[in-house]
Design a protein around this motif. Structure first.
Motif, mmCIF file in Angstrom:
data_model
loop_
_atom_site.group_PDB
_atom_site.id
_atom_site.type_symbol
_atom_site.label_atom_id
_atom_site.label_comp_id
_atom_site.label_asym_id
_atom_site.label_seq_id
_atom_site.Cartn_x
_atom_site.Cartn_y
_atom_site.Cartn_z
ATOM 1 N N THR A 127 0.694 -1.338 -0.075
ATOM 2 C CA THR A 127 0.323 0.039 -0.150
ATOM 3 C C THR A 127 1.368 1.413 0.176
ATOM 4 O O THR A 127 0.763 1.912 -0.411
ATOM 5 C CB THR A 127 -0.849 0.261 1.160
ATOM 6 O OG1 THR A 127 -1.969 -1.182 1.368
ATOM 7 C CG2 THR A 127 -1.477 1.327 1.079
ATOM 8 N N LEU A 128 2.050 0.673 1.124
ATOM 9 C CA LEU A 128 2.930 2.137 0.713
ATOM 10 C C LEU A 128 3.305 2.499 -0.356
ATOM 11 O O LEU A 128 3.299 3.697 -0.830
ATOM 12 C CB LEU A 128 3.858 1.965 1.731
ATOM 13 C CG LEU A 128 4.807 3.111 2.041
ATOM 14 C CD1 LEU A 128 4.696 4.618 2.035
ATOM 15 C CD2 LEU A 128 6.243 2.913 3.228
ATOM 16 N N TYR A 129 4.290 1.150 -1.062
ATOM 17 C CA TYR A 129 5.009 1.335 -2.910
ATOM 18 C C TYR A 129 3.444 1.840 -3.457
ATOM 19 O O TYR A 129 3.879 2.697 -4.284
ATOM 20 C CB TYR A 129 4.950 0.269 -2.336
ATOM 21 C CG TYR A 129 5.975 -0.419 -2.120
ATOM 22 C CD1 TYR A 129 6.876 -0.032 -1.311
ATOM 23 C CD2 TYR A 129 6.320 -1.888 -2.027
ATOM 24 C CE1 TYR A 129 7.814 -0.361 0.332
ATOM 25 C CE2 TYR A 129 6.891 -2.921 -1.659
ATOM 26 C CZ TYR A 129 7.807 -1.567 -0.612
ATOM 27 O OH TYR A 129 8.556 -2.517 0.183
ATOM 28 N N ASN A 130 2.495 1.719 -3.522
ATOM 29 C CA ASN A 130 1.296 1.792 -4.112
ATOM 30 C C ASN A 130 1.001 3.679 -4.459
ATOM 31 O O ASN A 130 0.949 4.638 -4.657
ATOM 32 C CB ASN A 130 -0.055 1.791 -4.547
ATOM 33 C CG ASN A 130 0.512 0.052 -4.351
ATOM 34 O OD1 ASN A 130 1.378 -0.296 -5.501
ATOM 35 N ND2 ASN A 130 -0.745 -0.539 -4.287
ATOM 36 N N TRP A 131 1.237 4.063 -2.563
ATOM 37 C CA TRP A 131 0.788 6.102 -2.887
ATOM 38 C C TRP A 131 2.080 6.579 -2.922
ATOM 39 O O TRP A 131 2.032 7.649 -3.758
ATOM 40 C CB TRP A 131 0.392 5.947 -1.473
ATOM 41 C CG TRP A 131 0.449 7.742 -0.881
ATOM 42 C CD1 TRP A 131 -0.625 8.414 -1.135
ATOM 43 C CD2 TRP A 131 1.701 8.279 -0.252
ATOM 44 N NE1 TRP A 131 -0.584 9.015 -0.466
ATOM 45 C CE2 TRP A 131 1.130 9.307 -0.031
ATOM 46 C CE3 TRP A 131 2.872 7.686 -0.088
ATOM 47 C CZ2 TRP A 131 1.722 10.548 0.093
ATOM 48 C CZ3 TRP A 131 3.726 8.333 0.606
ATOM 49 C CH2 TRP A 131 2.750 10.325 0.540
ATOM 50 N N LEU A 132 3.454 6.081 -3.040
ATOM 51 C CA LEU A 132 4.412 7.109 -3.274
ATOM 52 C C LEU A 132 5.318 6.621 -4.813
ATOM 53 O O LEU A 132 5.174 7.775 -5.438
ATOM 54 C CB LEU A 132 5.857 5.635 -2.686
ATOM 55 C CG LEU A 132 6.328 6.177 -1.171
ATOM 56 C CD1 LEU A 132 7.814 5.249 -0.472
ATOM 57 C CD2 LEU A 132 6.770 7.666 -1.342
ATOM 58 N N ALA A 133 4.444 5.753 -5.471
ATOM 59 C CA ALA A 133 4.150 5.047 -6.626
ATOM 60 C C ALA A 133 3.295 6.465 -7.900
ATOM 61 O O ALA A 133 3.619 6.907 -8.598
ATOM 62 C CB ALA A 133 4.214 4.257 -6.961
#
Length: 285
Positions: A127-133
């Motif tokens: 979820t964090l990776y998706n938000w950052l990307a």
């Protein structure tokens, strides 16, 4: 009609391949199926031979990304399907992703729901990776690390030199497609429990995923990193000046250094942005 190549990176996944390959052949009888054996010590080559699929074997492990690159270079199809060889991805979903690709997209990604995540920790991390990307690219990214995707071969090969040999090729390819204005879509899928033990180490590879995000961001959108960093130094300098002025009635070297750092970081970002623009102009992207 476009020809199809299905590429499965595999490292000691003989148990899963025994069940998956016959199903995949039945679902896509006209497709070229390539298993990239990344230094397996089990019966992966024998399983591939028995199933009548191509097996590209390596005498030692070079990493998931290296397997993807080897498979993409060897594939003859106009459209490439990438699936994990561990049994998580269903052969039934290939047709769904291909149907979405036919709507005019250049890449279609199988997006896992929360229930398909391998534990709460992995779910939170993804979820964090998706938000950052999403913040970096300016486009909605619903599953940055999914290894189940369908792409147009000639466009995917443009970015082979960017892909890391280890994890995570999905991160790099997704962000590169967005940067090059190629159309990307997501199709919801249910991922099954993998057969065997995962090769991902959450802490080590989690840090690598984040570093890849920042690396790709600096490659094609540097100001999205440098401007916030510059603003942070500027605000810290202002806060330090306000504190020292109230308590000491003077401007300290600390404030001056932070303001100088803000200017330097911003100028580096501008230069990086110009270099990036020239790079993509050179390659016609």
């Amino acid at each position: 009609m476009n020809s199809l190549s299905i590429i499965l990176p595999a490292k000691n996944e003989a148990r899963a391949l025994t069940d998956l390959l016959p199903k995949l052949r039945a679902a896509q009888p006209a497709a070229e199926i390539i298993v990239v054996d990344d230094g397996s010590t089990d019966d992966t080559p024998q399983i591939c031979a028995h199933s009548g699929v191509t097996c590209l074997s390596s005498p030692y492990s070079m990493g998931n990304g290296a397997a993807i690159k080897r498979g993409a270079r060897a594939a003859r199809g106009d459209v490439l399907v990438f699936m994990d060889g561990d049994g998580q991805h269903s052969e039934v979903d290939v047709a769904r992703l291909l149907a979405k690709l036919d709507e005019g997209y250049d890449m279609v990604v199988g997006a896992r729901d929360w229930g398909s995540q391998a534990g709460v920790g992995r779910g939170v991390a993804n979820t964090l990776y998706n938000w950052l990307a999403t913040r970096m690219t300016g486009h909605a990214v619903t599953d940055l690390t999914s290894g189940f995707r369908v792409v147009r071969a000639e466009k995917f090969r443009e970015f082979l030199h960017l892909l890391p040999n280890g994890f995570s090729y999905p991160t790099t390819s997704t962000m590169a497609f967005f940067r090059s204005a190629y159309l990307v879509a997501y199709v919801p899928i249910k991922a099954a429990q993998r057969v065997g033990k995962s090769h991902i180490r959450p802490l080590r590879d989690g840090v690598r995923f984040l570093l890849i995000i920042f690396k790709i961001a600096t490659l094609y959108s540097p100001l999205k990193l440098f401007v916030p960093a510059s603003a942070l130094f500027f605000l810290l300098g202002c806060a330090n000046y306000a504190w020292t002025y109230v308590h000491e009635g003077r401007l300290t070297n600390g404030s001056a250094l932070m303001w100088s750092a803000a200017v330097i970081v911003f100028l580096i970002g501008l230069v990086s942005e110009q270099i990036t623009a020239l790079l993509y102009t050179r390659f016609g992207r």
